[in-house]
Design a protein around this motif. Structure first.
Motif, PDB file in Angstrom:
ATOM      1  N   LYS A  81       0.809  -1.226   0.000  1.00  0.00           N
ATOM      2  CA  LYS A  81       0.000   0.000   0.000  1.00  0.00           C
ATOM      3  C   LYS A  81       0.839   1.271   0.000  1.00  0.00           C
ATOM      4  CE  LYS A  81      -3.592  -2.222   2.742  1.00  0.00           C
ATOM      5  NZ  LYS A  81      -4.231  -2.259   4.052  1.00  0.00           N
ATOM      6  N   GLY A  82       1.952   1.264   0.702  1.00  0.00           N
ATOM      7  CA  GLY A  82       2.772   2.462   0.845  1.00  0.00           C
ATOM      8  C   GLY A  82       2.330   3.270   2.059  1.00  0.00           C
ATOM      9  N   PHE A  83       3.123   4.274   2.399  1.00  0.00           N
ATOM     10  CA  PHE A  83       2.832   5.138   3.537  1.00  0.00           C
ATOM     11  C   PHE A  83       2.804   6.582   3.078  1.00  0.00           C
ATOM     12  CE2 PHE A  83       4.689   1.396   5.553  1.00  0.00           C
ATOM     13  CZ  PHE A  83       3.738   1.141   6.522  1.00  0.00           C
ATOM     14  N   GLU A  84       2.070   7.403   3.827  1.00  0.00           N
ATOM     15  CA  GLU A  84       1.925   8.809   3.465  1.00  0.00           C
ATOM     16  C   GLU A  84       1.805   9.653   4.724  1.00  0.00           C
ATOM     17  OE1 GLU A  84      -0.833  10.201   0.189  1.00  0.00           O
ATOM     18  OE2 GLU A  84      -1.952  10.849   1.965  1.00  0.00           O
ATOM     19  N   LYS A  85       2.469  10.789   4.727  1.00  0.00           N
ATOM     20  CA  LYS A  85       2.336  11.787   5.794  1.00  0.00           C
ATOM     21  C   LYS A  85       1.989  13.111   5.128  1.00  0.00           C
ATOM     22  CE  LYS A  85       4.047   9.840   9.684  1.00  0.00           C
ATOM     23  NZ  LYS A  85       3.538   9.897  11.009  1.00  0.00           N
ATOM     24  N   ARG A  86       1.101  13.852   5.774  1.00  0.00           N
ATOM     25  CA  ARG A  86       0.699  15.158   5.253  1.00  0.00           C
ATOM     26  C   ARG A  86       1.074  16.237   6.254  1.00  0.00           C
ATOM     27  NH1 ARG A  86      -3.597  15.698   1.477  1.00  0.00           N
ATOM     28  NH2 ARG A  86      -3.839  13.774   0.316  1.00  0.00           N
ATOM     29  N   LEU A  87       1.667  17.302   5.737  1.00  0.00           N
ATOM     30  CA  LEU A  87       2.035  18.455   6.547  1.00  0.00           C
ATOM     31  C   LEU A  87       1.307  19.670   6.007  1.00  0.00           C
ATOM     32  CD1 LEU A  87       5.888  17.905   6.586  1.00  0.00           C
ATOM     33  CD2 LEU A  87       4.366  17.512   8.491  1.00  0.00           C
ATOM     34  N   GLU A  88       0.914  20.573   6.910  1.00  0.00           N
ATOM     35  CA  GLU A  88       0.293  21.812   6.452  1.00  0.00           C
ATOM     36  C   GLU A  88       1.093  23.000   6.961  1.00  0.00           C
ATOM     37  OE1 GLU A  88      -3.647  22.716   7.890  1.00  0.00           O
ATOM     38  OE2 GLU A  88      -3.285  21.617   9.733  1.00  0.00           O
ATOM     39  N   LEU A  89       1.164  24.031   6.127  1.00  0.00           N
ATOM     40  CA  LEU A  89       1.864  25.256   6.477  1.00  0.00           C
ATOM     41  C   LEU A  89       0.823  26.283   6.879  1.00  0.00           C
ATOM     42  CD1 LEU A  89       3.800  23.691   4.493  1.00  0.00           C
ATOM     43  CD2 LEU A  89       4.743  25.893   3.942  1.00  0.00           C
ATOM     44  N   VAL A 131       1.838  19.706   2.131  1.00  0.00           N
ATOM     45  CA  VAL A 131       2.952  18.920   1.602  1.00  0.00           C
ATOM     46  C   VAL A 131       2.649  17.451   1.886  1.00  0.00           C
ATOM     47  CG1 VAL A 131       5.428  18.474   1.738  1.00  0.00           C
ATOM     48  CG2 VAL A 131       4.577  20.793   2.039  1.00  0.00           C
ATOM     49  N   ILE A 132       2.718  16.620   0.852  1.00  0.00           N
ATOM     50  CA  ILE A 132       2.435  15.193   0.982  1.00  0.00           C
ATOM     51  C   ILE A 132       3.730  14.425   0.742  1.00  0.00           C
ATOM     52  CG2 ILE A 132       1.071  13.264   0.122  1.00  0.00           C
ATOM     53  CD1 ILE A 132      -0.871  15.474  -0.967  1.00  0.00           C
ATOM     54  N   ILE A 133       4.139  13.654   1.743  1.00  0.00           N
ATOM     55  CA  ILE A 133       5.338  12.830   1.644  1.00  0.00           C
ATOM     56  C   ILE A 133       4.876  11.382   1.583  1.00  0.00           C
ATOM     57  CG2 ILE A 133       7.501  12.167   2.759  1.00  0.00           C
ATOM     58  CD1 ILE A 133       6.210  15.186   4.124  1.00  0.00           C
ATOM     59  N   SER A 134       5.289  10.645   0.554  1.00  0.00           N
ATOM     60  CA  SER A 134       4.866   9.254   0.431  1.00  0.00           C
ATOM     61  C   SER A 134       6.043   8.391   0.003  1.00  0.00           C
ATOM     62  CB  SER A 134       3.718   9.125  -0.577  1.00  0.00           C
ATOM     63  OG  SER A 134       4.133   9.588  -1.840  1.00  0.00           O
ATOM     64  N   GLY A 135       5.948   7.112   0.351  1.00  0.00           N
ATOM     65  CA  GLY A 135       6.989   6.156   0.003  1.00  0.00           C
ATOM     66  C   GLY A 135       6.653   4.792   0.567  1.00  0.00           C
ATOM     67  N   ILE A 136       7.563   3.838   0.389  1.00  0.00           N
ATOM     68  CA  ILE A 136       7.291   2.482   0.860  1.00  0.00           C
ATOM     69  C   ILE A 136       7.893   2.209   2.231  1.00  0.00           C
ATOM     70  CG2 ILE A 136       7.011   1.529  -1.450  1.00  0.00           C
ATOM     71  CD1 ILE A 136       9.827   0.374  -1.230  1.00  0.00           C
ATOM     72  N   SER A 137       8.831   3.017   2.668  1.00  0.00           N
ATOM     73  CA  SER A 137       9.467   2.811   3.965  1.00  0.00           C
ATOM     74  C   SER A 137       8.829   3.732   5.002  1.00  0.00           C
ATOM     75  CB  SER A 137      10.964   3.098   3.872  1.00  0.00           C
ATOM     76  OG  SER A 137      11.547   3.071   5.147  1.00  0.00           O
ATOM     77  N   LYS A 138       8.168   3.150   5.990  1.00  0.00           N
ATOM     78  CA  LYS A 138       7.500   3.943   7.022  1.00  0.00           C
ATOM     79  C   LYS A 138       8.503   4.787   7.796  1.00  0.00           C
ATOM     80  CE  LYS A 138       4.170   3.554  10.751  1.00  0.00           C
ATOM     81  NZ  LYS A 138       3.301   2.662  11.511  1.00  0.00           N
ATOM     82  N   GLU A 139       9.654   4.216   8.071  1.00  0.00           N
ATOM     83  CA  GLU A 139      10.685   4.927   8.820  1.00  0.00           C
ATOM     84  C   GLU A 139      11.179   6.152   8.053  1.00  0.00           C
ATOM     85  OE1 GLU A 139      15.117   4.072  10.698  1.00  0.00           O
ATOM     86  OE2 GLU A 139      14.141   2.557   9.477  1.00  0.00           O
ATOM     87  N   LEU A 140      11.446   5.992   6.773  1.00  0.00           N
ATOM     88  CA  LEU A 140      11.977   7.088   5.967  1.00  0.00           C
ATOM     89  C   LEU A 140      10.932   8.180   5.742  1.00  0.00           C
ATOM     90  CD1 LEU A 140      14.544   7.985   4.561  1.00  0.00           C
ATOM     91  CD2 LEU A 140      13.791   6.777   2.518  1.00  0.00           C
ATOM     92  N   VAL A 141       9.681   7.790   5.501  1.00  0.00           N
ATOM     93  CA  VAL A 141       8.607   8.774   5.317  1.00  0.00           C
ATOM     94  C   VAL A 141       8.430   9.597   6.593  1.00  0.00           C
ATOM     95  CG1 VAL A 141       6.108   9.031   5.008  1.00  0.00           C
ATOM     96  CG2 VAL A 141       7.379   7.500   3.528  1.00  0.00           C
TER      97      VAL A 141
END
Length: 179
Positions: A81-89, A131-141
């Motif tokens: 599925k992948g992982f995603e984090k969202r940040l808002e300014l 800002v949306i950060i996504s990837g397959i590594s939970k640690e790196l995201v």
């Protein structure tokens, strides 16, 4: 014994796992992740289910085997599925822009802050403030999201800064002044 460590890791046919001497490699539709294994952890795979067991009953090993199970489970979720984090300014004039694969942040400094996206991480921007950060590594995201947030963490008086979407920032009262 760890309650989480006792649970099996179930994975679909899309995911393939390969256990070498000291590594486990998880391949899936989104990519491939590898993890170095401890000699005190025993891993077995049966019918698309992975079991993690400690070799000895030492306290340090019992702590580690639950952690290994959680990391392997996150690897399976990441390659499917992948992982995603969202940040808002939040703040007047705060905005984010993509310059190629790099993220440029204007967050109240005299210069824009440029963040280079490491391999395996995708950065996207919505409405110049999300800002949306996504990837397959939970640690790196999570680490990249934390690094971006640390550039300008939300301050408690006006709430300006970079925060996770949905994060609550408790505001403080300002100076009371003379009465």
């Amino acid at each position: 014994m760890s309650r989480i460590g006792k649970l099996p890791v179930k994975f679909s046919e899309k995911v393939t796992m390969k256990i070498d001497q000291d590594n486990i490699i998880v391949k899936g539709p989104k990519g491939e992740l590898a993890l170095g294994l401890s000699k005190n952890i025993n891993i077995t795979i049966e019918n698309n289910t992975l079991f993690v067991k400690p070799v000895t009953k030492e306290p340090q090993v019992l702590k580690l085997f639950g952690t290994y199970r959680a990391i392997i489970n996150n690897m399976v979720v990441g390659v499917t599925k992948g992982f995603e984090k969202r940040l808002e300014l939040q703040g007047v004039g705060y905005r984010a822009q993509l310059q190629g694969k790099d993220l440029s942040l204007s967050v109240g400094y005299s210069h824009p802050v440029v963040i280079k996206a490491p391999t395996g991480i995708n950065i996207a921007v919505e409405n110049n403030t999300i800002v949306i950060i996504s990837g397959i590594s939970k640690e790196l995201v999570g680490q990249i999201a934390s690094n971006i947030r640390s550039i300008k963490p939300p301050e408690p008086y006006k709430g300006k800064g970079i925060r996770y979407v949905g994060e609550f920032v408790r505001k403080k009262a300002g100076k009371a002044g003379k009465k």
